[in-house]
Design an enzyme around this catalytic site. Structure first.
Site, PDB file in Angstrom:
ATOM      1  N   GLY A 169       0.968  -1.032   0.294  1.00 50.88           N
ATOM      2  CA  GLY A 169       0.240  -0.464  -0.411  1.00 50.88           C
ATOM      3  C   GLY A 169       0.396   1.664  -0.257  1.00 50.88           C
ATOM      4  O   GLY A 169       2.130   1.220  -0.492  1.00 50.88           O
ATOM      5  N   SER A 170      -0.133   2.164   0.966  1.00 48.71           N
ATOM      6  CA  SER A 170       0.819   3.553   0.464  1.00 48.71           C
ATOM      7  C   SER A 170       2.366   3.347   1.497  1.00 48.71           C
ATOM      8  O   SER A 170       2.198   3.092   2.752  1.00 48.71           O
ATOM      9  CB  SER A 170       0.053   4.796   0.560  1.00 48.71           C
ATOM     10  OG  SER A 170      -0.244   4.433   2.102  1.00 48.71           O
TER      11      SER A 170
ATOM     12  N   GLU B 170       5.526  -3.306   0.407  1.00 47.83           N
ATOM     13  CA  GLU B 170       5.341  -2.551  -0.328  1.00 47.83           C
ATOM     14  C   GLU B 170       4.927  -2.102  -0.355  1.00 47.83           C
ATOM     15  O   GLU B 170       3.637  -1.864  -0.832  1.00 47.83           O
ATOM     16  CB  GLU B 170       5.136  -4.028  -1.185  1.00 47.83           C
ATOM     17  CG  GLU B 170       5.596  -5.869  -0.811  1.00 47.83           C
ATOM     18  CD  GLU B 170       6.942  -5.281  -1.440  1.00 47.83           C
ATOM     19  OE1 GLU B 170       7.104  -4.888  -2.344  1.00 47.83           O
ATOM     20  OE2 GLU B 170       7.888  -6.590  -1.146  1.00 47.83           O
TER      21      GLU B 170
ATOM     22  N   CYS C 278       2.374   0.369  -8.778  1.00 52.30           N
ATOM     23  CA  CYS C 278       2.876   0.473  -7.788  1.00 52.30           C
ATOM     24  C   CYS C 278       4.255   1.112  -9.545  1.00 52.30           C
ATOM     25  O   CYS C 278       5.521   1.634  -8.502  1.00 52.30           O
ATOM     26  CB  CYS C 278       3.290  -0.333  -7.293  1.00 52.30           C
ATOM     27  SG  CYS C 278       3.508  -2.029  -7.395  1.00 52.30           S
TER      28      CYS C 278
ATOM     29  N   GLU D   1       4.352   9.934  -5.977  1.00 53.34           N
ATOM     30  CA  GLU D   1       3.260   9.059  -7.116  1.00 53.34           C
ATOM     31  C   GLU D   1       2.323   9.696  -7.731  1.00 53.34           C
ATOM     32  O   GLU D   1       1.260  10.035  -6.348  1.00 53.34           O
ATOM     33  CB  GLU D   1       4.042   8.035  -5.669  1.00 53.34           C
ATOM     34  CG  GLU D   1       2.644   6.844  -6.466  1.00 53.34           C
ATOM     35  CD  GLU D   1       2.868   5.574  -5.878  1.00 53.34           C
ATOM     36  OE1 GLU D   1       2.021   5.716  -4.757  1.00 53.34           O
ATOM     37  OE2 GLU D   1       2.387   4.605  -6.294  1.00 53.34           O
TER      38      GLU D   1
HETATM   39  P1  NAP Z   1      -3.602   2.462   1.381  1.00 55.08           P
HETATM   40  O1  NAP Z   1      -4.272   3.261   1.023  1.00 55.08           O
HETATM   41  O2  NAP Z   1      -1.837   2.705   2.283  1.00 55.08           O
HETATM   42  O3  NAP Z   1      -3.696   1.060   1.403  1.00 55.08           O
HETATM   43  C1  NAP Z   1      -4.220  -0.238   1.766  1.00 55.08           C
HETATM   44  C2  NAP Z   1      -4.499  -0.750   2.680  1.00 55.08           C
HETATM   45  O4  NAP Z   1      -4.034  -1.023   3.792  1.00 55.08           O
HETATM   46  C3  NAP Z   1      -5.772  -0.960   2.711  1.00 55.08           C
HETATM   47  O5  NAP Z   1      -6.522  -2.528   2.996  1.00 55.08           O
HETATM   48  C4  NAP Z   1      -6.646  -0.575   3.110  1.00 55.08           C
HETATM   49  O6  NAP Z   1      -7.616  -0.126   4.025  1.00 55.08           O
HETATM   50  C5  NAP Z   1      -5.164   0.003   4.771  1.00 55.08           C
HETATM   51  N1  NAP Z   1      -5.158   0.492   5.451  1.00 55.08           N
HETATM   52  C6  NAP Z   1      -5.877   1.769   5.635  1.00 55.08           C
HETATM   53  N2  NAP Z   1      -4.922   2.225   6.635  1.00 55.08           N
HETATM   54  C7  NAP Z   1      -4.612   1.336   7.678  1.00 55.08           C
HETATM   55  C8  NAP Z   1      -4.077   1.707   9.091  1.00 55.08           C
HETATM   56  N3  NAP Z   1      -4.009   2.944   9.696  1.00 55.08           N
HETATM   57  N4  NAP Z   1      -3.698   0.703   9.360  1.00 55.08           N
HETATM   58  C9  NAP Z   1      -3.905  -0.859   8.985  1.00 55.08           C
HETATM   59  N5  NAP Z   1      -4.245  -0.467   7.597  1.00 55.08           N
HETATM   60  C10 NAP Z   1      -4.181   0.370   6.847  1.00 55.08           C
HETATM   61  O7  NAP Z   1      -2.812   1.685  -0.344  1.00 55.08           O
HETATM   62  P2  NAP Z   1      -3.937   2.066  -1.708  1.00 55.08           P
HETATM   63  O8  NAP Z   1      -4.954   3.117  -1.328  1.00 55.08           O
HETATM   64  O9  NAP Z   1      -4.826   0.915  -1.218  1.00 55.08           O
HETATM   65  O10 NAP Z   1      -2.802   1.417  -2.876  1.00 55.08           O
HETATM   66  C11 NAP Z   1      -2.416   2.191  -3.579  1.00 55.08           C
HETATM   67  C12 NAP Z   1      -1.127   2.178  -3.288  1.00 55.08           C
HETATM   68  O11 NAP Z   1      -0.396   1.185  -3.093  1.00 55.08           O
HETATM   69  C13 NAP Z   1       0.815   2.784  -3.552  1.00 55.08           C
HETATM   70  O12 NAP Z   1       1.132   3.976  -3.091  1.00 55.08           O
HETATM   71  C14 NAP Z   1       0.819   2.045  -4.172  1.00 55.08           C
HETATM   72  O13 NAP Z   1       2.508   2.048  -4.987  1.00 55.08           O
HETATM   73  C15 NAP Z   1       1.190   1.142  -3.687  1.00 55.08           C
HETATM   74  N6  NAP Z   1       0.996  -0.270  -4.128  1.00 55.08           N
HETATM   75  C16 NAP Z   1       2.266  -0.444  -3.591  1.00 55.08           C
HETATM   76  C17 NAP Z   1       2.860  -2.382  -4.927  1.00 55.08           C
HETATM   77  C18 NAP Z   1       4.123  -3.076  -4.661  1.00 55.08           C
HETATM   78  O14 NAP Z   1       4.103  -3.948  -4.595  1.00 55.08           O
HETATM   79  N7  NAP Z   1       4.870  -1.835  -4.382  1.00 55.08           N
HETATM   80  C19 NAP Z   1       1.731  -3.032  -5.113  1.00 55.08           C
HETATM   81  C20 NAP Z   1       0.586  -2.240  -5.512  1.00 55.08           C
HETATM   82  C21 NAP Z   1       0.462  -1.152  -4.460  1.00 55.08           C
HETATM   83  P3  NAP Z   1      -9.062   0.993   3.649  1.00 55.08           P
HETATM   84  O15 NAP Z   1      -8.672   0.347   2.012  1.00 55.08           O
HETATM   85  O16 NAP Z   1      -9.904  -0.234   3.735  1.00 55.08           O
HETATM   86  O17 NAP Z   1      -8.450   1.772   3.140  1.00 55.08           O
END
Ligand code: NAP
Length: 480
Positions: free
Chosen positions: A235-236, A255, A289, A383
């Site tokens: 995630g982020s 990641e 990502c 990003e």
């Molecule tokens: P995100 O907002 O960081 O959410 C990722 C996951 O974390 C979701 O399941 C989210 O739940 C959960 N989450 C949010 N706040 C949390 C907390 N305080 N404690 C525990 N879990 C929590 O990311 P996203 O918007 O879904 O995805 C985009 C990001 O993922 C981008 O930065 C992208 O680059 C990154 N990404 C990285 C890779 C890699 O392999 N490096 C691959 C794909 C994506 P909710 O959705 O319910 O808020």
């Protein structure tokens, strides 16, 4: 061809072998136009607790399986995924809003991820340690073995809801662990469908549990539960940082995102690279990502490249994700599209030239390309996670490498030249987790080691590498 009808479905959570509902219903809708597609349930605290207890039992059952049995379980999951591929592709489109062709690509890759996990289960091994190579080692023998950790929490993002989940579930099961999975609140459907598939494949009760809900509530509760041995997060960086701070001495892999770059040298193969750059910039509306965000193009080929790149971006067909001919659909929601639009406007207000696209309609942003952008603008250095690409000209390769390395992220980068010496030297200098020579940074196959430096994360995925993160190395040393 018309757009297939959408019938609303209902998806309970899977805990142990039970399907669980709560009174807290969450509607899931198609990001493209808000059509309702499903209802899921937000977990409450008791439900999360129940999932952890079920996973503790599941962990014992998984650890009791032989490596062969774990591998066979994963192989059966792969076969079932192949059988149900089109169902999964449709669910991925409905929840994430990516085009049906992109979703089919994700499901095909997901099969590869499980196959690589089945392979990792069979090949997980320790080594013989040459104890007598130490001055005090006479008469001692030692081996290492890799043991499961127990319960692993998988927290996954919206953009590859199936394949990125399997990058965690596959290796975790291969290594003999159980999983509590919290998918993104936007995209829980393919994970819940996967849970049904895992049962059909014969997974022990509690081996794979899916709890749905928000990150702030359900995700936080999971992260803070000391019974969970490891958190594997994609995630982020904002959320990753919080998870790292909350988990103390427990194991974590992160990641996270990037603003990936490719460097195009004067002698690169433009005919091959042009369509690759267009694809890498706008696939999944830029929500990958390793999306291509910054293109460093040598000044001697910049004019030719820019004209052809802009034509490629303009040729993309933007439309409904279930339409077979659509190349690019919407972002995950309108707020994400508004952010991308505002970043573009800000860059333009500081002198950037918008070469094409950038207009927004609801959650859709037309594929955008910019140039002459000040290096400190968000469109370059944060990003984007949207369909925008920034073109930069350079004259000296060292300067382009320096610009790429100035990023706060470091997931993958591309360097394109047929000159082996120059390519290899650049690869050594680039401070990223993976260098792709003669292609875009968005290139990935699922068995390779994958992960980043700096804000892009810590730890590596790719099943063979992830099983190492998901096991404890134990030394057994004996005398005699
Ligand atoms: P995100 O907002 O960081 O959410 C990722 C996951 O974390 C979701 O399941 C989210 O739940 C959960 N989450 C949010 N706040 C949390 C907390 N305080 N404690 C525990 N879990 C929590 O990311 P996203 O918007 O879904 O995805 C985009 C990001 O993922 C981008 O930065 C992208 O680059 C990154 N990404 C990285 C890779 C890699 O392999 N490096 C691959 C794909 C994506 P909710 O959705 O319910 O808020």
């Amino acid at each position: 061809m018309g757009i297939p009808a959408i019938k609303k479905q209902n998806f309970p959570m899977l805990i142990g072998n039970d399907w669980v509902q709560t009174p807290r219903i969450r509607p899931i809708s198609l990001p493209y136009d808000g059509t309702p597609v499903a209802e899921v349930y937000d977990a409450d605290a008791a439900t999360v607790d129940r999932a952890v207890v079920a996973a503790q039992k599941g962990a014992k059952a998984m650890a009791a399986l032989t490596q062969y049995e774990r591998s066979e379980l994963l192989q059966r999951m792969k076969d079932l995924l192949e059988r149900d591929a089109e169902d999964f592709a449709r669910l991925v489109t409905l929840e994430a809003g990516k085009t049906i062709r992109e979703a089919r690509g994700e499901v095909a890759r997901s099969q590869q991820t499980i196959a690589a996990s089945a392979d990792a289960a069979r090949h997980l091994q320790g080594e013989v340690v040459p104890m007598e190579a130490a001055p005090t080692g006479r008469g001692r023998w030692a081996i290492t073995v890799r043991e499961p950790l127990g319960v692993i929490a998988a927290i996954t993002p919206f953009n590859f809801p199936l394949n990125l989940a399997l990058h965690k579930i596959g290796p975790a099961l291969a290594a003999g662990n159980s999983v509590v999975h919290k998918p993104s609140e936007n995209t829980p459907l393919s994970a819940l469908r996967l849970a049904r598939l895992a049962i059909e494949a014969g997974a022990p009760a509690g081996a794979y549990n899916v709890v749905t809900g928000t990150g702030e509530e359900t995700g936080r509760q999971i992260v803070n539960d000391p019974r969970i041995a490891m958190i594997t997060f994609t995630g982020s960086p904002e959320v990753g940082r919080e998870i790292r701070a909350a988990t103390g001495l427990r194991r974590v892999t992160l990641e996270m995102g990037s603003n990936s770059s490719v460097i195009l040298e004067p002698d690169c193969d433009l005919d091959f690279l042009l369509p690759r750059c267009v694809l890498a910039g706008y696939a999944l509306a830029g929500q990958v990502c390793i999306s291509l965000q910054n293109i460093y193009v040598h000044e001697s080929i910049a004019e030719d490249f820019t004209g052809r790149f802009v034509a490629g971006a303009r040729a993309l067909k933007v439309g409904h994700p279930l339409e077979e001919t659509t190349d690019m659909a919407s972002l995950i929601n309108e707020a994400a599209a508004e952010r991308v639009e505002s970043w573009i406007k800000h860059a333009v207000s500081r002198g950037a030239r918008l070469l094409t696209g950038g207009t927004r309609r609801g959650a859709i942003v037309e594929p955008a390309a910019l140039t002459d952008v000040p290096a400190d603008e968000d469109v370059c250095c944060k990003e984007a996670f949207g369909p925008l690409v920034v073109l930069h000209r350079y004259s000296r390769l060292e300067d382009a490498i320096e610009a790429v390395n100035a990023s706060q992220y470091g997931l993958q980068a591309g360097i394109c030249t047929p000159d082996i010496g120059r390519a290899f030297e650049s690869a050594r200098k680039l401070h990223v987790g993976g260098v792709i020579v003669n292609d875009v940074p968005a290139f990935r196959v699922d068995l390779m080691p994958y992960g980043g430096t700096k804000l892009s994360g810590m730890g590596r995925e790719g099943p063979r590498y992830a099983v190492e993160e998901m096991t404890e190395l134990k030394l057994i040393c004996w005398r005699g």
